[in-house]
Design an enzyme around this catalytic site. Structure first.
Site, mmCIF file in Angstrom:
data_model
loop_
_atom_site.group_PDB
_atom_site.id
_atom_site.type_symbol
_atom_site.label_atom_id
_atom_site.label_comp_id
_atom_site.label_asym_id
_atom_site.label_seq_id
_atom_site.Cartn_x
_atom_site.Cartn_y
_atom_site.Cartn_z
ATOM 1 N N CYS A 292 0.816 -1.224 0.000
ATOM 2 C CA CYS A 292 0.000 0.000 0.000
ATOM 3 C C CYS A 292 0.848 1.272 0.000
ATOM 4 C CB CYS A 292 -0.946 0.005 1.183
ATOM 5 S SG CYS A 292 -1.964 -1.471 1.275
ATOM 6 N N HIS B 7 -2.586 6.960 2.922
ATOM 7 C CA HIS B 7 -3.174 5.752 2.326
ATOM 8 C C HIS B 7 -4.544 5.518 2.966
ATOM 9 C CE1 HIS B 7 -4.123 1.736 1.293
ATOM 10 N NE2 HIS B 7 -3.745 1.209 2.452
ATOM 11 N N ASN C 172 -10.421 0.336 0.437
ATOM 12 C CA ASN C 172 -8.951 0.342 0.490
ATOM 13 C C ASN C 172 -8.428 -0.302 -0.793
ATOM 14 O OD1 ASN C 172 -6.258 -0.374 0.882
ATOM 15 N ND2 ASN C 172 -6.536 -0.962 3.033
HETATM 16 O O1 UT7 Z 1 -3.891 -1.322 3.899
HETATM 17 C C1 UT7 Z 1 -2.878 -2.035 4.529
HETATM 18 C C2 UT7 Z 1 -2.722 -1.634 5.944
HETATM 19 N N1 UT7 Z 1 -3.843 -2.136 6.701
HETATM 20 C C3 UT7 Z 1 -4.361 -1.424 7.669
HETATM 21 O O2 UT7 Z 1 -3.932 -0.345 7.953
HETATM 22 C C4 UT7 Z 1 -5.501 -2.057 8.462
HETATM 23 C C5 UT7 Z 1 -5.389 -1.711 9.929
HETATM 24 N N2 UT7 Z 1 -6.433 -2.340 10.740
HETATM 25 C C6 UT7 Z 1 -7.730 -1.957 10.713
HETATM 26 O O3 UT7 Z 1 -8.097 -1.066 9.955
HETATM 27 C C7 UT7 Z 1 -8.686 -2.592 11.683
HETATM 28 O O4 UT7 Z 1 -7.965 -3.322 12.639
HETATM 29 C C8 UT7 Z 1 -9.730 -3.521 11.014
HETATM 30 C C9 UT7 Z 1 -10.707 -2.688 10.198
HETATM 31 C C10 UT7 Z 1 -9.042 -4.538 10.140
HETATM 32 C C11 UT7 Z 1 -10.548 -4.253 12.082
HETATM 33 O O5 UT7 Z 1 -11.167 -3.300 12.943
HETATM 34 P P1 UT7 Z 1 -10.975 -3.404 14.522
HETATM 35 O O6 UT7 Z 1 -11.697 -2.270 15.094
HETATM 36 O O7 UT7 Z 1 -9.497 -3.503 14.821
HETATM 37 O O8 UT7 Z 1 -11.716 -4.730 14.837
HETATM 38 P P2 UT7 Z 1 -11.187 -6.014 15.650
HETATM 39 O O9 UT7 Z 1 -10.432 -6.915 14.763
HETATM 40 O O10 UT7 Z 1 -10.571 -5.554 16.938
HETATM 41 O O11 UT7 Z 1 -12.542 -6.700 16.025
HETATM 42 C C12 UT7 Z 1 -13.470 -6.112 16.983
HETATM 43 C C13 UT7 Z 1 -14.709 -6.979 17.053
HETATM 44 C C14 UT7 Z 1 -14.402 -8.457 17.194
HETATM 45 O O12 UT7 Z 1 -15.454 -9.030 17.957
HETATM 46 P P3 UT7 Z 1 -15.288 -9.327 19.536
HETATM 47 O O13 UT7 Z 1 -14.133 -10.284 19.633
HETATM 48 O O14 UT7 Z 1 -14.985 -7.993 20.144
HETATM 49 O O15 UT7 Z 1 -16.611 -9.895 19.928
HETATM 50 C C15 UT7 Z 1 -14.473 -8.989 15.811
HETATM 51 O O16 UT7 Z 1 -14.783 -10.352 15.753
HETATM 52 O O17 UT7 Z 1 -15.430 -6.856 15.821
HETATM 53 C C16 UT7 Z 1 -15.580 -8.155 15.219
HETATM 54 N N3 UT7 Z 1 -15.495 -7.979 13.790
HETATM 55 C C17 UT7 Z 1 -16.530 -7.664 13.019
HETATM 56 N N4 UT7 Z 1 -17.837 -7.447 13.347
HETATM 57 C C18 UT7 Z 1 -18.655 -7.126 12.324
HETATM 58 C C19 UT7 Z 1 -14.385 -8.080 12.991
HETATM 59 N N5 UT7 Z 1 -14.713 -7.826 11.721
HETATM 60 C C20 UT7 Z 1 -16.038 -7.571 11.710
HETATM 61 C C21 UT7 Z 1 -16.946 -7.226 10.706
HETATM 62 N N6 UT7 Z 1 -18.236 -7.007 11.058
HETATM 63 N N7 UT7 Z 1 -16.597 -7.112 9.409
#
Ligand code: UT7
Length: 324
Positions: A122, A246, A280
């Protein structure tokens, strides 16, 4: 002793024009929520995406790159015959060979171009722009077409809610050429290979990322790169008219903007939020955002644009660009 003759290019370069391309098909959060456990609200709140574009099966990365390249040339008023080098930053070509750049150059009409792909994930577009500028300044190239293009839907498990809601397809391009006044600042780049396991794609299967680790890294380690790019260009945060990080996650974009404002960036600094309707698109996200903002009239010629890319590798790069 034999002395080799060296070439010397112009002292300065600038972006002469930009262009982009997005596939027709718009995919809403509600559409995704029908095939995986997610909601429109979760995606808007946690990532900031409202909709994204997916390419059709037979629409390839190279096709998208060609259209974005044509659009950038038209915007620059530059003929394909004036270009001698084509760089296609990407990380989603279906196989390592052939590269995208030689095909893209041929289809655009750039004859016998120096042509290569560049993989810094990216961060690829900012790496490509830095390389293009330095190729011209060294005399190795005259005018360079840099096209970030990605078909991420090929490498994302379509029902993996961690990634399928984020990534999308598209291409963004810039024509780079010589200039009397500096229009592209020195690139600030680097990598954190110790974090390689936080984003990867093994044996050309699907993307995996440790979202939270990458999020923490991006929200703490990327603003310093933006500051470094400003310092290299001899500018202050208050000089920035437009910030284009990005487009990985709107919360990351806002965190970077907040850090810049805490160090003097203006409240009226425009901050790209193209992710809302584009998702993205990895190496395409920064030039695509710039193109969309110019077309919307929110960014104008002469504006000081600070770009910073980051992603798998982990790799990062940023520079200041004067908007064409
Ligand atoms: O482009 C390359 C570089 N990449 C990045 O910069 C990405 C950086 N990371 C992120 O943008 C975020 O970490 C994500 C968007 C990938 C994920 O968001 P998050 O706020 O970090 O979510 P998480 O993985 O901490 O998950 C929080 C909760 C979890 O549930 P519990 O364990 O709290 O019950 C996940 O299972 O949200 C759940 N979850 C979802 N719920 C609904 C994870 N994905 C989803 C989803 N819809 N799509």
């Amino acid at each position: 002793m034999t002395t080799l003759r060296l070439k010397q290019g112009p002292a300065a370069t600038r972006v002469l024009g930009v262009g982009s391309y997005q596939p027709e098909r718009r995919v809403t959060n509600d559409e995704l929520s029908k095939i995986m456990e997610t909601t429109d609200q979760w995606i808007r709140d946690r990532v900031g995406i409202i909709e994204r574009r997916f390419a059709e099966k037979d629409e390839l990365l190279v096709d998208m790159a060609v259209t974005a390249g044509h659009n950038a040339l038209a915007d620059a008023g530059v003929e394909a015959s004036e270009v001698d080098t084509v760089i296609v930053p990407n990380c989603t070509m279906p196989s390592p060979i052939p590269n995208a750049a030689a095909q893209v150059a041929d289809r655009i009409g750039v004859k016998a171009a120096g042509a290569f792909d560049l993989n810094a994930a990216c961060a690829g577009f900012c790496y490509g722009l830095g390389v293009a500028s330095d190729l011209i300044r060294s005399g190795s190239a005259g005018k360079v077409l840099v096209i970030g293009a990605e078909k991420l839907t090929d490498v994302v498990d379509p029902v993996d809610r961690a990634n399928a809601i984020i990534f999308a397809d598209g291409a963004g391009a810039a024509v780079v050429g010589p200039s009397d006044e500096p229009g592209i600042g020195p690139v600030a780049w680097g990598s954190a290979g110790d974090l390689v396991d936080t984003i990867y794609m093994r044996e050309h299967r699907f993307i995996y990322q440790e979202g939270q680790s990458v999020f923490r890294w991006a929200t703490t380690q990327i603003a310093p790169i933006a500051f470094r790019a400003l310092e290299l260009a001899g500018l202050e945060p208050s000089d920035v008219d437009v910030l284009i990080p990005h487009q990985a996650n709107l919360r990351i974009v806002e965190a970077i903007a907040k850090k810049l404002r805490a160090k003097g960036a203006r409240e009226d600094m425009l901050v790209a939020d193209d992710i809302r309707y584009s998702g993205n698109t990895s190496s395409a996200s920064i030039p695509m955002a710039l193109d969309h903002m110019r077309k919307a009239g929110t960014v104008k010629s002469g504006d000081v644009v600070l770009m910073v890319g980051f992603g798998a590798g982990l790799s990062y790069a940023g520079q200041v660009v004067i908007c064409p």
